[in-house]
Structure formats: structure tokens, C-alpha cells
Design a protein around this motif. Structure first.
Motif, PDB file in Angstrom:
ATOM      1  N   THR A  19      44.420  28.770  80.472  1.00 41.21           N
ATOM      2  CA  THR A  19      44.649  29.516  79.236  1.00 41.21           C
ATOM      3  C   THR A  19      43.739  30.732  79.219  1.00 41.21           C
ATOM      4  OG1 THR A  19      43.023  28.188  78.078  1.00 41.21           O
ATOM      5  CG2 THR A  19      45.309  27.469  77.926  1.00 41.21           C
ATOM      6  N   ARG A  20      44.157  31.744  78.503  1.00 41.77           N
ATOM      7  CA  ARG A  20      43.394  32.980  78.425  1.00 41.77           C
ATOM      8  C   ARG A  20      42.239  32.808  77.462  1.00 41.77           C
ATOM      9  NH1 ARG A  20      45.767  38.932  77.119  1.00 41.77           N
ATOM     10  NH2 ARG A  20      43.761  39.948  76.951  1.00 41.77           N
ATOM     11  N   ARG A  21      41.079  33.172  77.895  1.00 42.31           N
ATOM     12  CA  ARG A  21      39.900  33.054  77.055  1.00 42.31           C
ATOM     13  C   ARG A  21      39.277  34.427  76.791  1.00 42.31           C
ATOM     14  NH1 ARG A  21      39.833  27.868  76.718  1.00 42.31           N
ATOM     15  NH2 ARG A  21      39.690  26.430  78.438  1.00 42.31           N
ATOM     16  N   ASP A  22      40.068  35.460  76.932  1.00 49.76           N
ATOM     17  CA  ASP A  22      39.586  36.823  76.738  1.00 49.76           C
ATOM     18  C   ASP A  22      39.443  37.101  75.248  1.00 49.76           C
ATOM     19  OD1 ASP A  22      38.933  39.424  76.970  1.00 49.76           O
ATOM     20  OD2 ASP A  22      40.762  40.054  77.975  1.00 49.76           O
ATOM     21  N   THR A  23      38.302  37.609  74.832  1.00 48.26           N
ATOM     22  CA  THR A  23      38.081  37.903  73.413  1.00 48.26           C
ATOM     23  C   THR A  23      38.624  39.273  73.032  1.00 48.26           C
ATOM     24  OG1 THR A  23      35.911  38.823  73.903  1.00 48.26           O
ATOM     25  CG2 THR A  23      36.019  36.477  73.321  1.00 48.26           C
ATOM     26  N   ARG A  24      39.115  40.048  73.983  1.00 42.61           N
ATOM     27  CA  ARG A  24      39.615  41.389  73.696  1.00 42.61           C
ATOM     28  C   ARG A  24      41.112  41.389  73.429  1.00 42.61           C
ATOM     29  NH1 ARG A  24      38.371  44.352  78.826  1.00 42.61           N
ATOM     30  NH2 ARG A  24      38.981  42.344  79.624  1.00 42.61           N
ATOM     31  N   ARG A  25      41.630  40.359  72.884  1.00 43.32           N
ATOM     32  CA  ARG A  25      43.061  40.278  72.584  1.00 43.32           C
ATOM     33  C   ARG A  25      43.420  41.299  71.513  1.00 43.32           C
ATOM     34  NH1 ARG A  25      45.881  35.477  73.747  1.00 43.32           N
ATOM     35  NH2 ARG A  25      47.237  36.076  72.063  1.00 43.32           N
ATOM     36  N   PRO A  26      44.636  41.803  71.547  1.00 47.61           N
ATOM     37  CA  PRO A  26      45.070  42.681  70.457  1.00 47.61           C
ATOM     38  C   PRO A  26      45.014  41.934  69.141  1.00 47.61           C
ATOM     39  CG  PRO A  26      46.627  42.758  72.282  1.00 47.61           C
ATOM     40  CD  PRO A  26      45.639  41.668  72.583  1.00 47.61           C
ATOM     41  N   GLY A  27      44.409  42.525  68.158  1.00 50.15           N
ATOM     42  CA  GLY A  27      44.291  41.879  66.854  1.00 50.15           C
ATOM     43  C   GLY A  27      43.066  40.998  66.753  1.00 50.15           C
ATOM     44  N   GLY A  28      42.378  40.738  67.851  1.00 52.58           N
ATOM     45  CA  GLY A  28      41.150  39.961  67.822  1.00 52.58           C
ATOM     46  C   GLY A  28      41.346  38.509  67.446  1.00 52.58           C
ATOM     47  N   GLY A  29      42.543  37.994  67.573  1.00 49.58           N
ATOM     48  CA  GLY A  29      42.821  36.617  67.170  1.00 49.58           C
ATOM     49  C   GLY A  29      42.436  35.611  68.231  1.00 49.58           C
ATOM     50  N   PRO A  30      42.513  34.354  67.895  1.00 56.99           N
ATOM     51  CA  PRO A  30      42.173  33.302  68.853  1.00 56.99           C
ATOM     52  C   PRO A  30      43.271  33.147  69.889  1.00 56.99           C
ATOM     53  CG  PRO A  30      42.983  32.333  66.839  1.00 56.99           C
ATOM     54  CD  PRO A  30      42.886  33.813  66.595  1.00 56.99           C
ATOM     55  N   SER A  31      42.940  32.549  71.007  1.00 57.28           N
ATOM     56  CA  SER A  31      43.939  32.314  72.048  1.00 57.28           C
ATOM     57  C   SER A  31      44.887  31.220  71.590  1.00 57.28           C
ATOM     58  CB  SER A  31      43.251  31.922  73.355  1.00 57.28           C
ATOM     59  OG  SER A  31      42.624  30.665  73.196  1.00 57.28           O
ATOM     60  N   ARG A  32      45.997  31.092  72.280  1.00 61.46           N
ATOM     61  CA  ARG A  32      46.990  30.087  71.904  1.00 61.46           C
ATOM     62  C   ARG A  32      46.435  28.672  72.042  1.00 61.46           C
ATOM     63  NH1 ARG A  32      51.238  33.353  75.032  1.00 61.46           N
ATOM     64  NH2 ARG A  32      52.038  34.674  73.394  1.00 61.46           N
ATOM     65  N   ALA A  33      45.511  28.496  72.971  1.00 57.80           N
ATOM     66  CA  ALA A  33      44.940  27.165  73.180  1.00 57.80           C
ATOM     67  C   ALA A  33      44.141  26.720  71.960  1.00 57.80           C
ATOM     68  CB  ALA A  33      44.042  27.156  74.412  1.00 57.80           C
ATOM     69  N   GLN A  34      43.600  27.697  71.215  1.00 56.68           N
ATOM     70  CA  GLN A  34      42.812  27.339  70.040  1.00 56.68           C
ATOM     71  C   GLN A  34      43.706  27.116  68.831  1.00 56.68           C
ATOM     72  OE1 GLN A  34      40.235  30.671  69.705  1.00 56.68           O
ATOM     73  NE2 GLN A  34      38.851  29.969  71.311  1.00 56.68           N
ATOM     74  N   GLY A  35      44.984  27.403  68.982  1.00 57.54           N
ATOM     75  CA  GLY A  35      45.911  27.187  67.872  1.00 57.54           C
ATOM     76  C   GLY A  35      46.005  28.430  67.019  1.00 57.54           C
ATOM     77  N   ALA A  37      48.741  31.841  66.164  1.00 57.68           N
ATOM     78  CA  ALA A  37      49.171  33.005  66.919  1.00 57.68           C
ATOM     79  C   ALA A  37      48.575  34.287  66.368  1.00 57.68           C
ATOM     80  CB  ALA A  37      50.692  33.104  66.897  1.00 57.68           C
ATOM     81  N   GLY A  38      48.112  34.276  65.153  1.00 62.06           N
ATOM     82  CA  GLY A  38      47.597  35.499  64.528  1.00 62.06           C
ATOM     83  C   GLY A  38      46.097  35.448  64.375  1.00 62.06           C
ATOM     84  N   PRO A  39      45.543  36.494  63.795  1.00 64.56           N
ATOM     85  CA  PRO A  39      44.097  36.506  63.597  1.00 64.56           C
ATOM     86  C   PRO A  39      43.666  35.477  62.564  1.00 64.56           C
ATOM     87  CG  PRO A  39      45.122  38.456  62.638  1.00 64.56           C
ATOM     88  CD  PRO A  39      46.183  37.705  63.358  1.00 64.56           C
ATOM     89  N   SER A  40      42.517  34.913  62.797  1.00 62.46           N
ATOM     90  CA  SER A  40      42.007  33.916  61.850  1.00 62.46           C
ATOM     91  C   SER A  40      41.037  34.587  60.900  1.00 62.46           C
ATOM     92  CB  SER A  40      41.292  32.798  62.612  1.00 62.46           C
ATOM     93  OG  SER A  40      40.132  33.308  63.232  1.00 62.46           O
ATOM     94  N   ARG A  41      40.631  33.855  59.880  1.00 63.58           N
ATOM     95  CA  ARG A  41      39.707  34.414  58.895  1.00 63.58           C
ATOM     96  C   ARG A  41      38.306  34.572  59.451  1.00 63.58           C
ATOM     97  NH1 ARG A  41      41.708  30.876  53.759  1.00 63.58           N
ATOM     98  NH2 ARG A  41      43.797  31.727  53.747  1.00 63.58           N
ATOM     99  N   THR A  42      37.979  33.785  60.453  1.00 62.85           N
ATOM    100  CA  THR A  42      36.637  33.861  61.013  1.00 62.85           C
ATOM    101  C   THR A  42      36.546  34.867  62.152  1.00 62.85           C
ATOM    102  OG1 THR A  42      37.129  32.069  62.554  1.00 62.85           O
ATOM    103  CG2 THR A  42      36.158  31.473  60.424  1.00 62.85           C
ATOM    104  N   ALA A  43      37.683  35.381  62.619  1.00 65.19           N
ATOM    105  CA  ALA A  43      37.661  36.334  63.727  1.00 65.19           C
ATOM    106  C   ALA A  43      37.155  37.683  63.222  1.00 65.19           C
ATOM    107  CB  ALA A  43      39.057  36.502  64.304  1.00 65.19           C
ATOM    108  N   PRO A  44      36.408  38.410  64.059  1.00 69.49           N
ATOM    109  CA  PRO A  44      35.930  39.722  63.624  1.00 69.49           C
ATOM    110  C   PRO A  44      37.111  40.682  63.454  1.00 69.49           C
ATOM    111  CG  PRO A  44      35.474  39.375  65.960  1.00 69.49           C
ATOM    112  CD  PRO A  44      35.990  38.071  65.408  1.00 69.49           C
ATOM    113  N   ALA A  45      36.959  41.620  62.546  1.00 65.42           N
ATOM    114  CA  ALA A  45      38.025  42.584  62.275  1.00 65.42           C
ATOM    115  C   ALA A  45      38.214  43.482  63.493  1.00 65.42           C
ATOM    116  CB  ALA A  45      37.668  43.423  61.053  1.00 65.42           C
ATOM    117  N   ALA A  46      39.456  43.793  63.755  1.00 68.54           N
ATOM    118  CA  ALA A  46      39.754  44.657  64.897  1.00 68.54           C
ATOM    119  C   ALA A  46      39.280  46.073  64.598  1.00 68.54           C
ATOM    120  CB  ALA A  46      41.258  44.663  65.164  1.00 68.54           C
ATOM    121  N   ARG A  47      38.701  46.715  65.595  1.00 70.72           N
ATOM    122  CA  ARG A  47      38.220  48.077  65.419  1.00 70.72           C
ATOM    123  C   ARG A  47      39.382  49.049  65.424  1.00 70.72           C
ATOM    124  NH1 ARG A  47      33.908  48.745  69.945  1.00 70.72           N
ATOM    125  NH2 ARG A  47      33.208  46.624  69.848  1.00 70.72           N
TER     126      ARG A  47
END
Length: 167
Positions: A19-35, A37-47
Motif C-alpha cells: 500500500t502507498r504510504r506517501d504523505t504527499r497525496r493530493p488533498g493530504g488525505g490518508p492512504s486507502r489502507a488507513q480507511g 478516501a478523502g481528507p480526514s479532520r486530523t490531516a494537515p490542510a493542503a497547501r
């Protein structure tokens, strides 16, 4: 009747791609493995990307006028970018081909401008061809459609002679 045979894949961790563990995903969301598909509330805001600086209208018009006066573009390329008598002046100037030279192409070396009032810019450009410099002056006015148009042009300090029958 056709019988379709299916095989269910066995879910072994060794047979599955990582699974992809890259933190530079578009939107800054968690990977699919973490459950999710979109950004979570704890994820940092995308620049937000830095705004790309837009060229000044004086730079654009100096380049466009230079291309026409040097014969690299046809005069009608400026038709929608001119207003009033500026197109007629440009046609007269282009007929003489003042910047058509053999050898190095003319380039805009320097541009200066002033704003006599809001919505109007009077600009000059130094045009270099090899070791020779020429002056080009033009006026831009902001139209009702919020687009800049050239309303006057002079080259080399001499104004084009107008035919009195044109008035």
C-alpha cells in the motif's frame, strides 16, 4: 448453457502489492489502507500553490507590437487588441517594415510606463537589433470588457502621417 468458473483469490499479504504510504497525496488525505478516501479532520490542510505572477499588459503589448512591426506576425493579429485609429497607424507602420532587418531579430530591451489616469497606461519600449536601438511608444486603455487595448502607437519618435481624408 455455459458454466462460468470463477476462482477467488486468496488474500495473502505476500501476494498483494504494498500500500502507498506517501504523505504527499493530493488533498493530504490518508492512504486507502488507513480507511477513507478523502481528507480526514486530523490531516494537515493542503497547501495552496503560490500564485503565478502574471505579466504586465505593457510587456505583452510590447512583444505583440514588435512581432508585427518586425514582420514575424501579420498585422491582423493585432486587430482585436487595438481600438480607434491605432490599427490604422499600425498598418501604416508595418507597410514600411521599420523593424524588418536581416541578421539578428529585434528584441525588447527595456519597458517603462506611467499611468496618467486609472484605466490608461502610456508605455515606451527600447527595441534592440544588434547594436542599434529604436524607441517604440504606445498607449493602452482598459475597455468596458476589462481588456487592455492599444489606442496609439509611435515608432522611433516620428508619428505616422495621417491622410486628412481619413478624418
Amino acid at each position: 448453457m455455459h458454466k462460468v468458473m470463477t476462482r477467488t483469490a486468496q488474500r495473502h499479504s505476500a501476494s498483494r502489492p504494498p500500500t502507498r504510504r506517501d504523505t504527499r497525496r493530493p488533498g493530504g488525505g490518508p492512504s486507502r489502507a488507513q480507511g477513507g478516501a478523502g481528507p480526514s479532520r486530523t490531516a494537515p490542510a493542503a497547501r495552496q500553490p503560490a500564485a503565478v505572477p502574471q505579466p504586465r499588459p505593457t510587456d505583452l503589448f510590447a512583444d505583440r507590437l514588435l512581432l508585427v512591426l518586425s514582420g514575424q506576425r501579420p498585422v491582423h493579429a493585432m486587430l482585436r487588441h487595438t481600438a480607434g485609429r491605432a490599427y490604422d497607424d499600425l498598418v501604416r507602420l508595418a507597410e514600411h517594415g521599420p523593424l524588418r532587418v536581416r541578421g539578428p531579430r529585434p528584441v525588447v530591451r527595456d519597458i517603462g510606463y506611467c499611468q496618467p489616469r486609472p484605466g490608461a497606461i502610456e508605455a515606451f519600449a527600447r527595441v534592440g537589433t544588434g547594436d542599434r536601438l529604436r524607441a517604440m511608444a504606445f498607449r493602452l486603455e482598459l475597455g468596458r470588457d476589462h481588456r487592455w487595448r492599444c489606442t496609439a502607437i509611435e515608432l522611433g519618435g516620428t508619428r505616422t502621417e495621417r491622410n486628412p481624408d481619413d478624418d
